[in-house]
Design a protein around this motif. Structure first.
Motif, mmCIF file in Angstrom:
data_model
loop_
_atom_site.group_PDB
_atom_site.id
_atom_site.type_symbol
_atom_site.label_atom_id
_atom_site.label_comp_id
_atom_site.label_asym_id
_atom_site.label_seq_id
_atom_site.Cartn_x
_atom_site.Cartn_y
_atom_site.Cartn_z
ATOM 1 N N ASP A 139 0.850 -1.193 0.000
ATOM 2 C CA ASP A 139 0.000 0.000 0.000
ATOM 3 C C ASP A 139 0.889 1.248 0.000
ATOM 4 O O ASP A 139 2.103 1.152 0.177
ATOM 5 C CB ASP A 139 -0.971 -0.029 1.190
ATOM 6 C CG ASP A 139 -0.288 0.171 2.538
ATOM 7 O OD1 ASP A 139 0.507 1.119 2.683
ATOM 8 O OD2 ASP A 139 -0.555 -0.603 3.475
ATOM 9 N N PRO A 140 0.298 2.422 -0.215
ATOM 10 C CA PRO A 140 1.126 3.624 -0.406
ATOM 11 C C PRO A 140 2.036 3.964 0.772
ATOM 12 O O PRO A 140 3.101 4.548 0.566
ATOM 13 C CB PRO A 140 0.107 4.746 -0.601
ATOM 14 C CG PRO A 140 -1.180 4.095 -0.898
ATOM 15 C CD PRO A 140 -1.129 2.708 -0.373
ATOM 16 N N ILE A 141 1.642 3.617 1.989
ATOM 17 C CA ILE A 141 2.473 3.963 3.142
ATOM 18 C C ILE A 141 3.621 2.968 3.273
ATOM 19 O O ILE A 141 4.771 3.357 3.499
ATOM 20 C CB ILE A 141 1.634 4.006 4.453
ATOM 21 C CG1 ILE A 141 0.322 4.776 4.258
ATOM 22 C CG2 ILE A 141 2.447 4.570 5.599
ATOM 23 C CD1 ILE A 141 0.467 6.227 3.940
ATOM 24 N N VAL A 142 3.315 1.702 3.114
ATOM 25 C CA VAL A 142 4.359 0.679 3.160
ATOM 26 C C VAL A 142 5.379 0.926 2.054
ATOM 27 O O VAL A 142 6.583 0.732 2.247
ATOM 28 C CB VAL A 142 3.740 -0.732 3.047
ATOM 29 C CG1 VAL A 142 4.818 -1.794 2.848
ATOM 30 C CG2 VAL A 142 2.913 -1.043 4.293
ATOM 31 N N ARG A 143 4.897 1.379 0.894
ATOM 32 C CA ARG A 143 5.819 1.634 -0.227
ATOM 33 C C ARG A 143 6.839 2.733 0.085
ATOM 34 O O ARG A 143 7.861 2.834 -0.574
ATOM 35 C CB ARG A 143 5.025 2.028 -1.482
ATOM 36 C CG ARG A 143 4.374 0.854 -2.175
ATOM 37 C CD ARG A 143 4.007 1.172 -3.618
ATOM 38 N NE ARG A 143 2.995 2.182 -3.770
ATOM 39 C CZ ARG A 143 1.692 1.950 -3.786
ATOM 40 N NH1 ARG A 143 1.231 0.715 -3.633
ATOM 41 N NH2 ARG A 143 0.821 2.928 -3.943
ATOM 42 N N ASN A 144 6.539 3.567 1.076
ATOM 43 C CA ASN A 144 7.505 4.615 1.445
ATOM 44 C C ASN A 144 8.749 4.052 2.102
ATOM 45 O O ASN A 144 9.781 4.713 2.151
ATOM 46 C CB ASN A 144 6.861 5.622 2.410
ATOM 47 C CG ASN A 144 5.951 6.605 1.680
ATOM 48 O OD1 ASN A 144 6.170 6.880 0.502
ATOM 49 N ND2 ASN A 144 4.949 7.117 2.369
#
Lengths: 790, 158, 314
Positions: C118-123
């Protein structure tokens, strides 16, 4: 009989912010600044931390528990076992359904994740290390994972603790008239059947359950900060379970991070933490992990339903038969009124006028977690609504009628209310046709059907599904509704201070519904005091009047009524004070815009604020001082919100994935106290309905291992998958509610699952598909296409 | 292990076990309880904070990793006594109900509008798809973030 | 009838705090390699930590020492060199999502990146970490297999080792990385549809198809495809690899061989897809039945190849 107010709201000015104003929420200021106060935020001096040891087995005998290694860990203070609790007579506790439940297992474990021991330590990390070091010796037993297995003749008996229990049946229950139903079916031209499993679901509020238990060793005064949707009922249960004097127990339910029914039951962790605090003499905190929340606390649904609808060739429904099996888990811990074994499943006749119905159900013990809670629905209404709406659509197909027209032919008509249903409920009000037509107009139903026909020619799978549901909420009248004997009234206490500001204290408890705003608006409406001048207090048993709590959409129907009436009672007293102030007869006064004025001379008036000051400074002789009161409201009937939801979906024929193109929701919840908040409630309910239809369910393997005990597999939709919603409304007042409101927190969860699934079936029916069970994963659609393609 | 972390502009030093999760350091050591815990498995995102300005799930970062770095939590959104536009917008658009996911949603939203003050509905939905909400159906969260973008732009123009 | 009990004690994934460990945060690559040389077996490298920390919290992994490489400089760039797209060890998933270089140089990677978690994990999560973790449900390993990537590992005493991805990924959660080695970068061939710029790489296209129940979900089925076209317009190179349907990420060599040397057609792709479907052996679980997953491998392989071709011909 109470009077119903006009529904052309708002009547008050926006400064007052009474009913009908979308005022901004009072609770938001703290929550947007991270200054909320949730149970896990509470830290007390000397506080210890507890972790529970849980059973890895779904069914196993306990031979022994060795806690010596755990006790040897630096920082571990104590290990609590069932044996220790038994010394305090706390190894077992009553459930909300009158069964008993193990607090910590002593004889055997009956579901995976069952509580076996509690490790108390100075630090949560160390408590976890301690729990890992507790060695429990188990002998596994055969496992029952569904009610059909539980009824087999050679099934192992789960409740060996119950004397003379020789099977796994929890209860048998029926409603309606069997003979009349047989007669109706005999007259039918056709019988339409739907057999479906409404899957086990879990409310999964983002905040898990937890407690900080603080038993004062000097005084025995017990303060429990806990995630409770029903703090008063929980205090009474604690008094009964622990034998503690009720005046020494204070339950504080602070900000709750959602509830949805999950925080209604009393869980073993609460009791163990309290017992540990009592024994050790220090506060003990216990906060569930998500895994523990999903694996052990109140599930919902898990109903195996067989429905049959008797219809004529002309399209008239004659009768309904339903037979069900309910998977109750290892203890019967449903959070629901005592007399209702199958909740309010009687609402299964839905929005339709039919002569006869007969419903039977059997509850069965299984090796799964207990606690059938009303997950965002009022006691089994979701299951009932789903079944009738699925049946009605399939009946329309069987008769080659449009599902909307078929519904129209069978709706209960507005002039039939109050309407006594074939299962014995008295519906207070309704206008189903108007709501359905409005939804059809909003979505452009006729055009959609044309587009659907075109799409089908192109080989695309497009479907339109309708649900015209009737909900039943607001439990309930004391003659029929109680929880372990406690009648289901609710209360409000209102004090107007000398400066005209007020405090309202409630027996119900918000979990995000916005009570601190909405209930202030009811008072604002009735007394003309601006809603921003009214503080709402709830969730603290020492400081609020008794009430049964918030679930089953009962706060507005019951406590909302109590609030309106207590405010009206104060207005009556205010009239007498005003008469004294204006030197007029009370009968000569009229009430408008927060003022009493002498009829015919509007300049001669006093405001509610003036009157409030006088109530403490300038009273007529003989009148009791102050302007405050309390009211306990016993509702004369339940309320019956309704609506029509229409969904348009498209299915990817290659993968079985489905996408909602349109979702129109027309709700009738009577008067909308705060339309902004009402719409927010509907958005949330539609999303949870989507979740259940699309992805969310609790699954177990044949050994009773829970396969969905993390959010990796217990699916909750994100903003990306969640459909866009288009909302509409009709307003039909509840005739018996003082402000004509009906409750709205759950209608969308009750009504929407059938709309989503009906749309999917509509897209596939030309292939011969008549049913797919929820959650409708792409795999299930693919299977249905495979089975019907050849 | 001794660490020094700048949290909401203020430096904090503490002695932590290496296994201490960042979220526990923030909640228990610093007593900043606006950052919540919801799932333990990096799925729900209610523990999201900004680490050197980037949203991360603080249940899946060790406190020691933040040594010498800077953290923003919900408590740091307010500046000089003024609420951040994202906070104002969440109240205005009814972007919260129980308030449990709200701090995380606001931080993710604040970061989004910093990069893209005028996001489309799809862009907002995509940006917050690592964060769960169980109450709102996301409808008003999306509106709140879009409104905050407009407010921030208007504010910087004036 | 109820079965006789022969089952093993079930796993309880209840824990949320890791076991205690030593933590080191070296500031140079050399220091990292020293620690690995000295403590190799008990060490885990912490890059993004988005797979490792959850496993530690569940106590499924309990390394004695955690070496945090996030303070090592010059490990976070995406660049072009020697015909490769070089992705260094600390490049985050979102760096790849946002990389114009990746968008122009490798369509399969560009297509896969937004599907990672997800977008946060991808950070935080990294491509190198994901490949090293080798979860058969991980997306990147399939993309790397389809594209023919190389993993570059370094150790103090052994120097640099360039390992073809097929030799790097040995079995589920297992790789040929030695305990004394760290991954410094992953090299991915440049496959682009652009033929205009200088030193133009081959005409190619790639794609990643993923069936997930929601954002952040592991793949129910994932299919990475890559095609490269020769001067005659025929297929000169092909890659197909599958996620979540075998005990490890599965490269479908037989289907690749079928494609190479032929001219693309629907029939050819259908045949390759059928081979992929037969090659995989998924398990039935809460996400879907084995039969369904196999058929999705077929559907996605066809769709992926068609999408790859469209890019290659652009």
């Amino acid at each position: 009989m109470t009077t119903t107010t006009d529904h052309h709201h708002p009547i008050t000015t926006s400064e007052v912010g009474g009913i009908g104003h979308s005022i901004k929420r009072h609770e938001d200021d703290r929550l947007i600044q991270g200054a909320g106060n949730f149970v896990d935020d509470i830290v007390l001096p000397g506080m210890l931390h507890m972790t529970l040891v849980r059973s890895p087995w779904a069914h196993a005998t306990i031979n022994g528990i060795d806690s010596s290694a755990a006790e040897a860990i630096d920082g571990v203070v104590a290990v609590v076992t069932g044996e220790l609790l038994a010394e305090y007579n706390l190894a077992w506790m009553p459930t909300l359904s009158g069964d008993t439940q193990a607090v910590l297992a002593t004889d055997k474990v009956r579901y995976q994740g069952q509580e076996v021991a509690g490790v108390i330590a100075t630090d949560p990390y160390v408590a976890r290390d301690g729990a890992d070091a507790v060695v429990v010796d188990y002998d596994p037993l055969p496992v029952i994972t569904n009610p059909m297995q539980g009824l087999e003749s050679d099934a192992p008996i789960i409740r060996t603790d119950l004397e003379d229990k020789e099977d796994n049946v929890v209860y048998e229950w029926e409603a309606g008239d069997a003979a009349a139903t047989e007669e109706a079916f005999a007259k039918a031209d056709r019988v339409v059947r739907v057999e479906t499993h409404y899957p086990r679901s879990h409310p999964a509020p983002l905040e898990t359950c937890g407690i900080v238990a603080d038993v004062n060793p000097g005084t025995g005064e017990t303060t429990l900060y806990m995630t409770s949707q029903a703090p008063h009922a929980h205090r009474t249960i604690f008094a009964l379970v622990a034998g503690l004097p009720e005046q020494k127990i204070r339950i504080v339910s602070p900000d709750l991070g959602g509830g949805f029914g999950n925080k209604v039951p009393v869980y073993p962790g609460y009791v163990v933490a309290t017992a540990a605090s009592l024994v050790i003499g220090k506060p003990v905190k216990w906060i569930e992990t998500r895994y523990e929340n999903l694996i052990s606390t109140g599930f919902a649904r898990d109903y195996y339903m067989k429905g049959e609808l008797a219809v004529t060739n002309e399209g008239k429904i004659l009768g309904l038969k339903v037979d069900m099996l309910s998977d109750q888990g290892a203890f019967f811990a449903d959070a629901q009124p005592s007399k209702l074994r199958a909740g309010l499943f009687e609402i299964v006749t839905g929005s339709y006028d039919l002569q006869a119905a007969h419903v039977t159900t059997k509850g069965v013990y299984t090796n799964k977690a207990p606690g059938g809670v009303a997950y965002r629905c009022s006691f089994r209404v979701t299951e009932a609504s789903y079944l009738i709406e699925r049946l009605v659509q399939n009946a329309a197909y069987e008769l080659e009628m449009d599902p909307a027209e078929f519904r129209s032919m069978n709706f209960i008509q507005p002039d039939q209310f109050p309407y006594e249903s074939a299962t014995g409920l008295v519906y207070d009000s309704g206008d189903y046709e108007t709501a359905m037509r409005k939804a059809m107009e909003m979505i452009g139903y006729d055009e959609l059907r044309v587009e659907q026909a075109k799409a089908r020619e192109e080989g695309r799978l497009v479907g339109i599904g309708i649900a015209s549901f009737t909900d039943i909420v607001g439990a309930g009248p004391s003659k029929d509704y109680d929880i372990i004997g406690l009648k289901m009234f609710d209360s409000a206490e209102l004090r107007v201070h000398p400066t005209g500001k007020a405090i309202l204290k409630l027996g119900v408890k918000t979990q995000g519904q916005g009570h601190e705003t909405t209930f202030a608006q009811i008072v604002a409406e009735e007394l003309g005091i601006p809603a921003t001048d009214i503080k709402v207090v709830h969730g603290d048993t020492d400081n609020t009047p008794y009430g049964l709590g918030t679930y089953g959409s009962r706060s507005t129907p019951v406590a909302g009524a109590a609030t309106a009436i207590v405010a009206r009672n104060l207005r009556d007293k205010a009239r007498d004070i005003a008469a004294h102030m204006l030197e007029a007869s009370a009968d000569d006064l009229e009430w408008e815009n927060g003022k009493f004025s002498v009829k015919g001379s509007p300049d001669s008036s006093v405001s509610i604020q003036d009157i409030a000051f006088a109530a403490y400074t300038n009273l007529p002789e003989g009148m009791e001082a102050g302007l405050e009161g309390v009211h306990y409201y016993d509702p004369p009937n339940l309320t019956f919100p309704f609506g029509t939801y229409i969904v348009a979906v498209e299915i990817d024929a290659g993968t079985g994935q489905w996408k909602v193109d349109r979702m129109v929701a027309v709700d009738d919840c009577g008067v909308r106290i705060n339309p902004m908040i009402v719409e927010g409630q509907i958005h949330g309910g539609l999303t949870e309905g989507f979740a259940m239809s699309n992805m969310q369910s609790m699954s177990f393997d044949d050994d009773g291992n829970c396969l969905t005990a993390h959010f990796d597999n217990y699916m909750i939709p994100t903003a990306w998958e969640t459909p866009r919603f288009e909302l509409g409304e009709t307003i039909t007042l509840s005739p018996h509610h003082p402000i004509g409101a009906k409750g709205v927190g759950e209608s969308a969860t009750v009504g929407s699952p059938a709309a989503y699934v009906n749309a999917i079936i509509d897209a596939l029916r030309h292939m011969g598909v008549t049913n797919i069970d929820m959650p409708v994963l792409p795999d299930r659609i693919w299977q249905a296409i495979q089975e019907n393609a050849g | 292990m001794q660490i020094t972390v700048t949290v909401n502009g203020a430096e904090h030093s503490a002695d932590v076990e290496p296994r201490t999760l960042l979220v526990d350091f923030i909640r228990n050591d610093l007593r900043l309880t606006g950052t919540h815990i919801g799932c333990d498995t990096t799925a729900c995102g209610v523990c999201t904070v900004l680490l050197d300005g980037t949203p991360v799930k603080s249940c899946t970062v060790f406190a020691v990793q933040a040594n010498g770095r800077s953290i923003t939590t919900v408590e740091g959104l307010k500046q000089n006594g003024d609420l951040h536009p994202i906070q104002v917008a969440f109240k205005e658009e009814h972007g919260l109900q129980c308030g449990f996911c709200t701090p995380a949603m606001m931080l993710v939203g604040a970061k989004l509008i910093e990069d893209n003050p005028n996001p489309t509905e799809d862009e907002v939905r995509w940006a917050i798809s690592g964060n769960l909400c169980r109450c709102t159906g996301y409808v008003n969260i999306v509106k709140s973030i879009q409104l905050a973008g407009k407010m921030a732009t208007a504010g910087s123009d004036s | 009838m109820l079965a006789v009990i022969t089952r093993a004690r079930p796993a309880m994934e209840v824990r949320m705090y890791p076991r205690a460990f030593d933590y080191l945060a070296p500031e140079t690559k050399e220091e990292v390699l020293d620690v690995l040389a000295e403590r190799g077996d008990e060490v885990k490298i912490l890059a993004g930590g988005q797979s490792l920390i959850p496993m530690m919290k569940l106590r499924l992994a309990s390394p004695g020492t955690l070496v945090d490489i996030n303070r090592v400089p010059d490990l976070d760039s995406i660049s072009i060199g020697n015909g490769h797209l070089t992705v260094q060890a600390l490049v985050r998933h979102n760096d790849i999502v946002n990389s114009e270089l990746v968008t122009t140089e490798n369509a399969a990677m560009a297509s896969a990146a937004p599907w990672i978690s997800d977008p946060i994990v991808r950070n935080l999560g990294t491509l190198a970490g994901s490949v090293a973790h080798h979860d058969p449900e991980g997306d990147w390993a399939s993309v790397m297999l389809a594209c023919g990537a190389q993993v570059v590992a370094e150790s103090r005493d052994g120097g640099e080792r360039v390992i073809p991805i097929t030799e790097f990924l040995t079995d589920m959660f297992t790789t040929s990385l030695q305990p004394t080695e760290m991954i410094t970068e992953v090299r991915v061939p440049r496959y682009t549809s652009r033929t205009t710029h200088e030193h133009a790489p081959p005409r190619g296209g790639g794609n990643y198809q993923k069936l997930e129940r929601k954002v952040g979900d592991y793949a129910t089925v994932g299919v990475a495809t890559h095609l490269e076209l020769g001067d005659d317009g025929g297929i000169s190179k092909a890659g197909i690899a599958l996620t979540s349907v075998y005990s490890h990420n599965l490269k479908v060599t037989e289907a690749e061989h079928l494609l190479v040397g032929s001219h693309a057609s629907d029939e050819l792709f259908a045949e390759a897809a059928e081979i992929a479907k037969i090659a995989c052996t998924p398990a039935s679980d809460v996400r879907g039945s084995a039969e369904y997953k196999k058929d999705m491998v077929r559907v996605f392989t066809e769709r992926g190849l068609a999408a790859s071709l469209a890019l290659a011909q652009r």
